[in-house]
Design an enzyme around this catalytic site. Sequence first.
Site, PDB file in Angstrom:
ATOM      1  N   CYS A 166       0.865  -1.182   0.000  1.00 50.76           N
ATOM      2  CA  CYS A 166       0.000   0.000   0.000  1.00 50.76           C
ATOM      3  C   CYS A 166       0.893   1.220   0.000  1.00 50.76           C
ATOM      4  O   CYS A 166       1.710   1.403   0.922  1.00 50.76           O
ATOM      5  CB  CYS A 166      -0.921   0.009   1.226  1.00 50.76           C
ATOM      6  SG  CYS A 166      -1.915   1.520   1.362  1.00 50.76           S
ATOM      7  N   TYR A 251     -15.226  12.634  24.252  1.00 50.06           N
ATOM      8  CA  TYR A 251     -14.690  11.635  23.341  1.00 50.06           C
ATOM      9  C   TYR A 251     -13.172  11.791  23.314  1.00 50.06           C
ATOM     10  O   TYR A 251     -12.533  11.817  22.272  1.00 50.06           O
ATOM     11  CB  TYR A 251     -15.271  11.781  21.938  1.00 50.06           C
ATOM     12  CG  TYR A 251     -16.769  11.923  21.892  1.00 50.06           C
ATOM     13  CD1 TYR A 251     -17.599  10.801  21.833  1.00 50.06           C
ATOM     14  CD2 TYR A 251     -17.386  13.177  21.925  1.00 50.06           C
ATOM     15  CE1 TYR A 251     -18.986  10.931  21.801  1.00 50.06           C
ATOM     16  CE2 TYR A 251     -18.768  13.314  21.900  1.00 50.06           C
ATOM     17  CZ  TYR A 251     -19.556  12.189  21.835  1.00 50.06           C
ATOM     18  OH  TYR A 251     -20.927  12.324  21.795  1.00 50.06           O
ATOM     19  N   CYS A 344     -14.581  14.791  11.649  1.00 50.25           N
ATOM     20  CA  CYS A 344     -13.992  14.040  10.541  1.00 50.25           C
ATOM     21  C   CYS A 344     -14.972  13.869   9.384  1.00 50.25           C
ATOM     22  O   CYS A 344     -14.605  13.275   8.363  1.00 50.25           O
ATOM     23  CB  CYS A 344     -13.493  12.683  11.016  1.00 50.25           C
ATOM     24  SG  CYS A 344     -14.758  11.621  11.739  1.00 50.25           S
TER      25      CYS A 344
END
Length: 387
Positions: A166, A251, A344
Amino acid sequence: MTRSADRTLDWTDRVLEVEAGAVAHGGHCVARHEGRVLFVRHALPGETVRAVVTDDQGGSFCLADAISVLVASPDRVEAPCPWARAGGCGGCDFQHVSPEAQRALKTTVLREQLSRLGGVESEVSVEELPGGALGWRQRIRLAVDDEGRAGLRAHHSHEVVPIADCLLAPSGMLPDLLERSWPAGSHVEVAVDATGERRIGTRSRQRAAGREWDLSPGAFWQVHPHLADALVGVVREWAAAPSGGTAWDLYGGVGLFAAVLGEQVGPTGSVAVVESSPAAVADGKRALADLPQVWFREGRVEQVVKGLPDPSVVVADPPRKGLQKQMVAAICDRAPERVVYVACDPASLGRDVTLFAARGYGLAEVRSFDAFPMTHHMESVALFTRS
């Protein structure tokens, strides 16, 4: 017509010649054919392509993949990876696009989501991070097929695509692992840590915010080596937690942002980190043991915040679904001066802009980083202040 309105309409495997229009959230371009919308991967705005329909549920739209380009965009380049193609690996959306044009496409998507869903017009642009478009991904989760071969998933599929490497990973990180046989149906967690060592399913060490972090296997950490400190810099500037004040880090993971907030509030202040992962909480307590003003609460954020003291500042880094109505209300009802929101997903951010506005908090600033080159993903930070 809804997506499921006509189950007899199925274009799957049809090859259509279409002109690609504007980029859409998700790494596709919008095209139209016989009154239906096609979301076409591996195309660019303005191109004429032949595309094969890959998924059609009989509604007003279907998914397709460009298999040949008849009229190319000047922004098109040769994909460096042979698996970044129709029917190949699903990890990259934009290898066929120059890096500058990738950021322009993401900027278009972010501004459109803020305008359409958030009702705000912004001049924000997606910013480049150091290091280039390849070799940046320091953590990868490989899937293993039924024959024990490790690889990456196809787009919107559980199919494992065998690969030899990758190009998003650092050189040498994966090839020997991809040649091995693994337990069928398992996963392989691979990370390169701050020391340059490769870790396979074991603890890793990272550096950010002027600290070292000893992380449990699978613990959340940003995959781009420069993103953590980029976000820390924005949070430090925008949070501006007052000395002696109270801050929430929701979070909070291992407490990356709490490290900054703890320094700002000082020994007479208080920072509550709320995180659902026991391993992350344990890692964070070790990393921030020198900041007694930072304390961790393990559990679901929507439940834990009910028992927290009112904050001066809130930093939140929720999962892709965003904060949503319940958490926006829970935060705003406690009347912090500022909310720093790490997002995100631009669609979730756009929706939550509207929710904050309804509670009297306006979008004061927004920045975005190209933390995932070759993909449609980006990382944004928004500052909300009370009207």
